[in-house]
Design a protein around this motif. Structure first.
Motif, PDB file in Angstrom:
ATOM      1  N   LEU B  45       0.655  -1.188   0.289  1.00  0.00           N
ATOM      2  CA  LEU B  45      -0.043   0.404   0.191  1.00  0.00           C
ATOM      3  C   LEU B  45       0.570   1.322   0.197  1.00  0.00           C
ATOM      4  O   LEU B  45       0.401   2.627  -0.249  1.00  0.00           O
ATOM      5  CB  LEU B  45      -0.910   0.209   1.156  1.00  0.00           C
ATOM      6  N   ILE B  46       2.334   1.315   0.985  1.00  0.00           N
ATOM      7  CA  ILE B  46       2.908   2.110   1.027  1.00  0.00           C
ATOM      8  C   ILE B  46       2.964   2.563  -0.415  1.00  0.00           C
ATOM      9  O   ILE B  46       3.516   3.993  -0.895  1.00  0.00           O
ATOM     10  CB  ILE B  46       3.849   1.954   1.757  1.00  0.00           C
ATOM     11  N   TYR B  47       3.769   1.372  -1.279  1.00  0.00           N
ATOM     12  CA  TYR B  47       3.762   1.919  -2.477  1.00  0.00           C
ATOM     13  C   TYR B  47       2.729   2.279  -3.669  1.00  0.00           C
ATOM     14  O   TYR B  47       3.504   3.479  -4.248  1.00  0.00           O
ATOM     15  CB  TYR B  47       4.672   0.097  -3.473  1.00  0.00           C
ATOM     16  N   LEU B  48       1.634   1.453  -3.006  1.00  0.00           N
ATOM     17  CA  LEU B  48       0.888   2.456  -4.490  1.00  0.00           C
ATOM     18  C   LEU B  48       0.288   3.901  -3.950  1.00  0.00           C
ATOM     19  O   LEU B  48       0.110   4.660  -5.081  1.00  0.00           O
ATOM     20  CB  LEU B  48      -0.695   1.744  -4.043  1.00  0.00           C
ATOM     21  N   TRP B  49       0.213   4.206  -2.715  1.00  0.00           N
ATOM     22  CA  TRP B  49      -0.055   5.312  -2.676  1.00  0.00           C
ATOM     23  C   TRP B  49       1.186   6.713  -3.254  1.00  0.00           C
ATOM     24  O   TRP B  49       1.399   7.310  -3.422  1.00  0.00           O
ATOM     25  CB  TRP B  49       0.442   5.749  -0.874  1.00  0.00           C
ATOM     26  N   GLY B  50       2.870   6.267  -2.872  1.00  0.00           N
ATOM     27  CA  GLY B  50       3.362   7.108  -3.258  1.00  0.00           C
ATOM     28  C   GLY B  50       3.470   6.334  -5.262  1.00  0.00           C
ATOM     29  O   GLY B  50       3.358   8.164  -5.904  1.00  0.00           O
ATOM     30  N   HIS B  51       3.068   5.623  -5.645  1.00  0.00           N
ATOM     31  CA  HIS B  51       2.971   5.776  -7.339  1.00  0.00           C
ATOM     32  C   HIS B  51       2.124   6.391  -7.149  1.00  0.00           C
ATOM     33  O   HIS B  51       1.653   7.331  -8.443  1.00  0.00           O
ATOM     34  CB  HIS B  51       2.560   4.374  -7.345  1.00  0.00           C
ATOM     35  N   LEU B  52       0.405   6.700  -6.817  1.00  0.00           N
ATOM     36  CA  LEU B  52      -0.258   7.415  -6.971  1.00  0.00           C
ATOM     37  C   LEU B  52      -0.030   9.465  -6.723  1.00  0.00           C
ATOM     38  O   LEU B  52      -0.377  10.381  -7.694  1.00  0.00           O
ATOM     39  CB  LEU B  52      -1.848   7.750  -6.043  1.00  0.00           C
ATOM     40  N   SER B  53       0.782   9.495  -5.952  1.00  0.00           N
ATOM     41  CA  SER B  53       1.676  10.967  -5.411  1.00  0.00           C
ATOM     42  C   SER B  53       2.407  11.620  -6.900  1.00  0.00           C
ATOM     43  O   SER B  53       2.048  11.949  -7.197  1.00  0.00           O
ATOM     44  CB  SER B  53       2.046  10.940  -4.208  1.00  0.00           C
ATOM     45  N   ALA B  54       2.504  10.557  -7.239  1.00  0.00           N
ATOM     46  CA  ALA B  54       3.734  10.765  -8.280  1.00  0.00           C
ATOM     47  C   ALA B  54       3.347  11.244  -9.568  1.00  0.00           C
ATOM     48  O   ALA B  54       3.080  11.766 -10.499  1.00  0.00           O
ATOM     49  CB  ALA B  54       5.114   9.540  -8.874  1.00  0.00           C
TER      50      ALA B  54
END
Lengths: 159, 159
Positions: B45-54
């Motif tokens: 989930l932490i990666y997906l949150w960063g992916h959406l932020s990027a």
């Protein structure tokens, strides 16, 4: 094309892109693949395909573009979770999905801008006067996102 | 409100609804929950949150509404898969997500209908003349669906 027609064309293009993605994804699967789950203990792909078909079948009525194809399947794919009821055969789901997609796309092609801005059939005239964004376009926008939501899940099983 | 402004308002409302859903979902999670995967062996989930932020950080540039917040994180969250690089801290991601969301929403609030129909910054004037649907609205529509796609996956871990 006027500016309002350009805006509508963009929204329809996004709908069609996601619908085509789902179409390619699901119609390519055989019986065994459709039995796979998106994650352990979660929905099977066959259930999700039916769930999307039922959601789109309801759109036919919400947008007022014709008669529903299989309203009797709402009980299986909208009101009940996966594995609680017997499902129609894959052949029936495949034909249902195709018929619903065609009926919807044939219908929305004929819409003018004012058709898109008119209320959908699940909102009363009274409520619509207060909330004019509850129009047909909002149905298309939210259902396109609903489709993306489940395509994202399906991709976990079929990447 | 003119018909074209009503169409734009509907598209923005759908974007904001999905953004708010993601915001509630991710900002409520603690360190342990953010380490969960959407499915075995898949993105945390932490990666997906960063992916959406990027992805949204890139929208700031594509829509031309200001300076990007952390363009240097593209390498981590857009070019590389999860678990291949060290990630920024949760506090940094949280602040990044909030700043990007505000910058984007402040920017798009000021757009007129003709701003929405203008080309985005990743398409040349020449290509845009041939494909006028590659406008700013298409960026908003496709990124809203991208967000829904990953919210669907996230819901598998956090239902």
């Amino acid at each position: 094309m006027g500016s309002d027609e350009m805006l509508v064309a963009g929204t329809i293009a996004t709908w069609k892109a996601m619908l085509s993605r789902a179409d390619k994804l699901f119609t390519a699967l055989d019986v065994a693949a459709l039995e796979e789950q998106v994650a352990p203990g979660r929905n099977r792909l066959i259930y999700l395909w039916g769930h999307l078909s039922a959601t789109h079948d309801r759109m036919i009525e919400l947008l007022g573009v014709g008669e529903r194809v299989h309203p009797e399947f709402d009980a299986i794919f909208l009101s009940a979770p996966d594995r609680s009821m017997g499902l129609p055969s894959i052949e029936v789901i495949r034909a249902w999905w195709a018929k619903v997609s065609t009926r919807l796309n044939d219908g929305i092609t004929k819409f003018s801008v004012s058709d898109w801005l008119a209320r959908h059939t699940a909102v009363s005239e009274e409520d619509f006067a207060k909330e004019p964004l509850r129009n047909r376009l909002s149905i298309l926008l939210t259902r396109t996102n609903h489709l993306s939501y489940h395509i994202g899940q399906t991709s976990l099983a079929r990447k």
